[in-house]
Write a protein that holds these residues in place. Structure first.
Motif, PDB file in Angstrom:
ATOM      1  N   GLY A 129       0.784  -1.232   0.000  1.00  0.00           N
ATOM      2  CA  GLY A 129       0.000   0.000   0.000  1.00  0.00           C
ATOM      3  C   GLY A 129       0.809   1.271   0.000  1.00  0.00           C
ATOM      4  N   VAL A 130       2.018   1.246  -0.578  1.00  0.00           N
ATOM      5  CA  VAL A 130       2.837   2.462  -0.669  1.00  0.00           C
ATOM      6  C   VAL A 130       2.225   3.351  -1.758  1.00  0.00           C
ATOM      7  N   GLU A 131       1.801   4.546  -1.357  1.00  0.00           N
ATOM      8  CA  GLU A 131       1.083   5.405  -2.307  1.00  0.00           C
ATOM      9  C   GLU A 131       1.729   6.764  -2.516  1.00  0.00           C
ATOM     10  N   THR A 132       2.674   7.142  -1.670  1.00  0.00           N
ATOM     11  CA  THR A 132       3.272   8.476  -1.803  1.00  0.00           C
ATOM     12  C   THR A 132       4.796   8.380  -1.748  1.00  0.00           C
ATOM     13  N   ALA A 133       5.437   9.425  -2.278  1.00  0.00           N
ATOM     14  CA  ALA A 133       6.899   9.502  -2.242  1.00  0.00           C
ATOM     15  C   ALA A 133       7.395   9.583  -0.802  1.00  0.00           C
ATOM     16  N   GLU A 134       6.620  10.259   0.048  1.00  0.00           N
ATOM     17  CA  GLU A 134       7.011  10.388   1.454  1.00  0.00           C
ATOM     18  C   GLU A 134       7.052   9.011   2.124  1.00  0.00           C
ATOM     19  N   GLN A 135       6.040   8.201   1.847  1.00  0.00           N
ATOM     20  CA  GLN A 135       6.016   6.857   2.433  1.00  0.00           C
ATOM     21  C   GLN A 135       7.184   6.026   1.922  1.00  0.00           C
ATOM     22  N   ALA A 136       7.438   6.074   0.617  1.00  0.00           N
ATOM     23  CA  ALA A 136       8.541   5.306   0.039  1.00  0.00           C
ATOM     24  C   ALA A 136       9.873   5.738   0.640  1.00  0.00           C
ATOM     25  N   LYS A 137      10.079   7.032   0.785  1.00  0.00           N
ATOM     26  CA  LYS A 137      11.345   7.555   1.336  1.00  0.00           C
ATOM     27  C   LYS A 137      11.535   7.078   2.773  1.00  0.00           C
ATOM     28  N   TRP A 138      10.470   7.177   3.575  1.00  0.00           N
ATOM     29  CA  TRP A 138      10.582   6.776   4.975  1.00  0.00           C
ATOM     30  C   TRP A 138      10.868   5.280   5.093  1.00  0.00           C
ATOM     31  N   LEU A 139      10.199   4.465   4.306  1.00  0.00           N
ATOM     32  CA  LEU A 139      10.389   3.019   4.358  1.00  0.00           C
ATOM     33  C   LEU A 139      11.800   2.627   3.909  1.00  0.00           C
ATOM     34  N   ARG A 140      12.323   3.327   2.910  1.00  0.00           N
ATOM     35  CA  ARG A 140      13.703   3.038   2.462  1.00  0.00           C
ATOM     36  C   ARG A 140      14.702   3.409   3.549  1.00  0.00           C
ATOM     37  N   GLU A 141      14.441   4.517   4.251  1.00  0.00           N
ATOM     38  CA  GLU A 141      15.330   4.920   5.338  1.00  0.00           C
ATOM     39  C   GLU A 141      15.299   3.928   6.492  1.00  0.00           C
ATOM     40  N   GLN A 142      14.176   3.249   6.640  1.00  0.00           N
ATOM     41  CA  GLN A 142      14.064   2.229   7.687  1.00  0.00           C
ATOM     42  C   GLN A 142      14.542   0.863   7.210  1.00  0.00           C
ATOM     43  N   HIS A 143      15.072   0.822   5.986  1.00  0.00           N
ATOM     44  CA  HIS A 143      15.633  -0.402   5.407  1.00  0.00           C
ATOM     45  C   HIS A 143      14.605  -1.512   5.247  1.00  0.00           C
TER      46      HIS A 143
END
Length: 520
Positions: free
Chosen positions: A478-492
């Motif tokens: 359910g990743v729908e925004t760039a903000e969500q994708a960025k945060w999830l990538r930062e959390q590995h």
């Protein structure tokens, strides 16, 4: 014949008809009863309001009358010739007053109607107590109007018990109020003084013993010995007719709706099997992206149902129903066949070793044919090309002891296991505590909490930390925004999946949108 045995003899249409009829009758009785009670309650409120209005009207009228009588008390000290004109004027301007009489030394000596008279007080009011400050009686008539019932009222002088004001009231003050405010279900009203009553039932007087029993409402007037009785139909025919009509209409509607729902339910299982037979199901593929390089490394296969009449059926609806109807196994087998049919085209889109996510329900996991179904599915795919990940859904509890052996068998066969929609089912912690799993798929509800201050936000941090400690890869759905994708990538988080990257696609759309070579 026992009821279960009898019902088993009935065909499905007969069961539906019998159940619909019973439901219709029950609904009709319930609605009719409730509506009757509602109408009765509304009428009771109207009766109470009407009684209160009459009570207030009469109380106000008698209060004004007493005020007038008090103003006439000083006239009892003067001769009739001196006050007769004033007395007549006062009577003329007071509604429903037939006559005012002045009393001195317990003798009526002056009348607003005929002037000077001399009549003992006791001859005028046999049932009135002159020692009372205010008293009243109902009389059959007066000397001038012997056939016309009237209300006689006595107002004693506060300083001299032998003096006072006596008045005769016309009876038509009662209909004046009652007939303008009464309701259709009110049959009559009685004004009761002592043992006599003025009623709307007849023109003359009626004894209280002759009044109908159990009035709807009774009320008294403070300071005056009068009571009000309100009579009417407790259950008017109009209310019964309306309630019965509404009950019949509700029963018919409820019976038809019950029949429709039962028929739909009885047909739903068959509809799924018919849908499989008529090729109404198809597969859509949603890309799964590796978070570090943002490249597609696999897809999740998602079954969809396009019904020829109802259109697209939501997956949660038909999958949950298939589980409830013990049809999840044939439905999943059909999914395997559809994927196998798409496999040659998928081979052109996905690189060797691409992960192919397939949902498995606990109901299929514990079925007797599970292992054979998995072997046949694997054999139907290009050999050693796709890396299959079975995603175990949390809709039902799994059987722990059996699942341990099945999960181990899947690993031995070279398959990987993911727990799907982690955190939404009742068995989430059991999966992690007792089973060896490869992937943890984070539900979209947690992903949506990114960037908010909801109670879900800290839970997402805990889920990611837990997965790392268990050496599990994570997949965020359910990743729908760039903000969500960025945060999830930062959390590995290991993999990302959602509309931000791609919606679920049909095979043709997937083929046109992304291409890979075997060397990638």
């Amino acid at each position: 014949m026992p009821l279960p045995h009898f019902s088993s003899r009935l065909s499905t249409p007969k069961k539906i008809a019998a159940t619909s009829l019973a439901a219709g009758l029950l609904i009709a009785l319930l609605v009719s009863s409730l509506y009757t009670i509602y109408l009765h309650h509304k009428r009771e409120q109207a009766w109470t309001l009407l009684t209160s209005d009459i009570q207030h009207y009469l109380a106000h009228y008698f209060h004004d009358l007493k005020t007038t009588a008090d103003s006439l008390q000083p006239l009892t000290l003067a001769d009739c010739s001196m006050v007769s004109a004033d007395l007549t004027s006062r009577a003329a301007f007071n509604v429903n007053v037939r006559a005012f009489l002045l009393i001195r030394d317990e003798i009526a000596y002056c009348s607003s109607a005929i002037g000077a008279i001399r009549v003992p007080l006791m001859d005028l009011m046999t049932d009135i107590d002159p020692d009372k400050e205010v008293d009243m009686d109902i009389v059959k008539g007066t000397p001038m109007l012997p056939g016309k019932p009237a209300i006689a009222m006595w107002f004693r002088n506060p300083t001299d018990s032998g003096r006072g004001v006596f008045t005769i009231l016309n009876v038509n003050l009662t209909p004046y109020l009652l007939f303008t405010a009464r309701q259709r279900d009110i049959t009559g009203i009685a004004l009761v003084v002592g043992n006599e009553a003025l009623t709307t039932f007849e023109n003359g007087l009626r004894g209280t013993k002759d009044l109908p029993p159990e009035p709807l409402r009774t009320a008294s007037i403070a300071g005056y010995p009068m009571q009000i009785y309100l009579y009417g139909n407790v259950w008017p025919a109009q209310d019964i007719q309306l309630s019965v009509l509404l009950g019949i209409l509700s029963g018919l509607l409820g019976g038809v709706l019950t029949g429709y729902l039962l028929y739909t339910r009885s047909r739903s299982g068959k509809e799924i099997l018919i849908g499989i037979k008529r090729h109404q199901f198809f597969v859509m593929y949603q890309p799964v992206v590796e978070s570090r390089e943002l490249r597609m490394t696999g897809v999740e296969a998602l079954m969809r149902w396009e019904h020829p009449e109802a259109g697209m059926i939501p997956p949660d609806a038909f999958i949950s129903f298939a589980e409830a109807q013990q049809l999840i196994v044939p439905l999943t087998r059909h999914l395997f066949k559809l994927i196998a049919a798409d496999a040659p085209q998928l081979q052109k889109v996905l690189p060797r070793g691409a992960k192919l996510g397939v949902n498995i329900a606990p109901g299929h996991l514990h079925s007797a044919t599970f292992k054979e179904d998995i072997r046949q599915f694997a054999a139907s795919l290009p050999p050693d090309y796709f890396h299959i990940v079975f995603e175990i859904t949390e809709r039902d509890m799994i059987q722990e002891k059996e699942a341990l052996g099945l999960f181990q068998w899947l690993h031995d066969e070279g398959f990987e296991i993911a727990v799907d929609d982690f955190g939404t089912g009742h068995s989430a912690l059991i999966y992690l505590e007792r089973f060896k799993l490869d992937y943890l798929k984070i539900d979209r509800g947690f992903v949506n909490a990114i960037g908010t201050e909801t109670v879900t936000s800290p839970v997402l941090d805990a889920v990611i930390t837990l997965a790392k400690r268990l050496n599990m890869d994570t997949v965020a759905e359910g990743v729908e925004t760039a903000e969500q994708a960025k945060w999830l990538r930062e959390q590995h988080v290991t993999y990302l999946q959602g509309y931000y990257f791609s919606r679920p696609l049909r095979l043709a759309q997937l083929t046109e949108g992304v291409t890979f070579s075997e060397d990638d």
